[in-house]
Design an enzyme around this catalytic site. Structure first.
Site, PDB file in Angstrom:
ATOM      1  N   LYS A  35      -0.434  25.982 -55.062  1.00  0.00           N
ATOM      2  CA  LYS A  35       0.749  25.126 -54.864  1.00  0.00           C
ATOM      3  C   LYS A  35       0.282  23.689 -54.953  1.00  0.00           C
ATOM      4  O   LYS A  35      -0.896  23.398 -54.738  1.00  0.00           O
ATOM      5  CB  LYS A  35       1.369  25.385 -53.489  1.00  0.00           C
ATOM      6  CG  LYS A  35       2.791  24.896 -53.337  1.00  0.00           C
ATOM      7  CD  LYS A  35       3.805  25.890 -53.875  1.00  0.00           C
ATOM      8  CE  LYS A  35       5.205  25.329 -53.883  1.00  0.00           C
ATOM      9  NZ  LYS A  35       6.216  26.338 -54.232  1.00  0.00           N
ATOM     10  N   ASP A  65       9.370  22.945 -57.948  1.00  0.00           N
ATOM     11  CA  ASP A  65       9.758  23.312 -56.582  1.00  0.00           C
ATOM     12  C   ASP A  65      10.717  22.202 -56.155  1.00  0.00           C
ATOM     13  O   ASP A  65      11.311  21.533 -57.021  1.00  0.00           O
ATOM     14  CB  ASP A  65       8.514  23.407 -55.656  1.00  0.00           C
ATOM     15  CG  ASP A  65       8.845  24.007 -54.285  1.00  0.00           C
ATOM     16  OD1 ASP A  65       9.090  25.211 -54.209  1.00  0.00           O
ATOM     17  OD2 ASP A  65       8.864  23.257 -53.284  1.00  0.00           O
TER      18      ASP A  65
END
Ligand code: NDP
Length: 457
Positions: free
Chosen positions: A137, A177
């Site tokens: 991430k 995201d």
């Protein structure tokens, strides 16, 4: 026999507690990360009890320590020619199953704790998809709100000027995201291509369809969530038809969850943004929400100007006081606490499924499970986005495009399989119906077995 089982349980608990205590000591200032780790650790006792080899190989301590955390300076010039500085991150957590894979978040709250919690969750989520992708991430504390298109472009270019050296189609494949959609992915991709001097389309997913992007990626997380809930309902001999639904958020995940739930005949009563929520008892007009959010980039409160049936309420938690059959939190982490969970339960909510990552805190999850609410954890329920990202990588590798229908059908199959794996693992380990335990175990076991097969290094 009984003594042996008790002592295995004890042994497993002591091992897991020991790893968690060491983790707390090292990461005392990272509450979100510890919260995510605790939620997973609590589920793993029966696995360690039945697989002592995992203790011998110390797999938990090895999985919970990221392969590496990259943090870097991002300097860029705003429209007033002022030089701004932000911090960029990429957490490359685990690549046992495939290249690191996980989105980029641009939001002022981004810090190392949030990056690590998201990347840690991503490992198991990605394993559940059955696609060859590891966990990672990244993101930045950059706030895209109120920035011009040129400022966003310059920031994305500056961000990629550092990130490019750490990623690649077989190394690490970022995506979007919160705060990173197709526009930002496009800017990031353009800069990567320019620097590398090669068309390595598989380095980023969430690209624009026709320019390396997969059809149905935009819809994938929201649609996938609804496909997952469809499976939860099926096991209870129910369907979406005429159910009332509350969805938090009005971003990418929320919009397509609303669209698909309505397609299945549900009435969606409410959605929100970070300032407040709209309540439309006649059912949310999704075309209007898309126009407000996707085309005009406006706040959700403008909805009530066009819909006299709707009301706007400031603040985010009030949305959980609207009675509904199904609640789908699709905004951000920790948006449902114990109080909100108790309100939902008191109002008769039967299903809660997480479109966002970790939107329910531990207290809320326990309330749902104890009350017999069907609970779909984000790791399983929102895996559709990354699953289609992996399908985008496959299309890029094959230099081909699949139709919307083809991708959507594959997504549907993957969500059914994630549900089945989670449900079966829960049954196998004595927690029938508990999808938190089931999804944690099903994801963990795949990674643990791969890690052992690689040997210690
Ligand atoms: P978007 O940026 O498209 O939308 C986020 C939505 O949540 C917006 O409506 C935003 O409101 C709201 N929001 C953000 N912060 C808060 C807050 N602190 N309180 C209340 N509402 C807030 O993001 P996505 O829809 O892509 O992501 C939503 C969630 O889903 C995140 O947890 C993400 O990690 C998760 N997720 C996303 C996937 C994807 O494919 N996009 C895949 C899997 C999980 P505002 O506009 O006011 O900021």
């Amino acid at each position: 026999m009984t003594t042996q089982v008790v002592s295995n349980t004890q042994y497993a608990k002591e091992y897991i507690d020991g790893v968690f205590e060491a983790l707390k000591e090292k990461n005392a200032h990272q509450p979100e990360f510890l919260q995510a780790a605790e939620e997973i650790f609590l589920s793993l006792v029966p696995v360690f009890e039945q697989n002592p080899a995992y203790i011998k190989h110390n797999v938990l301590a090895r999985i919970v320590e990221p392969d590496r955390i990259i943090s870097f300076r991002v300097s860029w010039q705003d429209d007033n020619n002022k030089v701004q500085v932000n911090r960029g991150y990429r957490v490359q957590y685990n690549n046992v199953i495939g290249p690191y894979k996980g989105g980029l978040r641009f939001h002022p709250t981004v810090n190392e704790s949030i990056m690590k919690f998201l990347a840690f969750e991503q490992i198991f989520k990605n394993a559940l998809t059955g696609q060859p992708i590891g966990g990672g991430k990244g993101g930045s504390d950059f706030n895209p709100k109120g920035k011009s298109n040129s400022e966003i472009m310059r920031f994305c270019q500056a961000f990629m000027t550092e990130l490019y050296r750490h990623i690649g189609p077989d190394v690490d494949v970022p995506a979007g995201d919160i705060g990173v959609g197709a526009r930002e992915v496009g800017f990031l991709w353009g800069q990567y291509k320019r620097i590398r001097g090669a068309y390595e389309a598989g380095v980023l997913t969430g690209k624009t369809p026709g320019y390396g992007g997969s059809l149905a990626r935009k819809e994938a997380t929201g649609y996938g969530l609804v496909y997952f809930v469809e499976e939860m309902l099926r096991e209870a001999n129910q369907t979406f038809f005429e159910k009332t639904v509350v969805v938090s958020g009005s971003g990418n995940v929320a919009i397509y969850a609303i669209e698909k739930a309505q397609h299945f005949g549900a009435r969606v009563l409410a959605c929100s943004d970070s300032a407040g929520y709209i309540h439309d008892p006649e059912g949310i007009d999704i075309k209007l929400v898309k126009e407000i959010k996707e085309i005009n980039g406006d706040r959700i409160n403008t909805y009530v100007e066009y819909r006299p049936t709707a009301t706007y309420h400031e603040g985010c938690t009030g949305i959980w006081s609207i009675p509904c059959d199904i609640a789908l939190p699709c905004a951000t982490q920790n948006e449902i606490d114990g109080d909100s969970a108790r309100t939902l339960i008191a109002n008769g909510t039967q299903v809660v499924a997480e479109g966002a990552n970790m939107p329910s805190n531990l207290e809320a999850i326990n309330e749902f499970l104890n009350a017999g609410v069907l609970f779909g954890p984000g790791k399983a329920a929102n895996a559709g986005g990354v699953a289609v990202s992996a399908l985008e990588m496959a299309q890029n590798s094959g230099r081909t495009y699949w139709s919307f229908q083809e991708v959507d059908e594959k997504l549907h199959g993957i969500m059914k399989s994630i549900y089945a794996q989670s449900s079966e693992a829960a049954k196998k380990y004595g927690y029938a119906g508990n999808l938190v335990v089931g999804s944690n175990i099903a994801g963990f076991v795949k990674v643990a077995d791969g890690l052992i097969s690689e040997g210690v290094y």
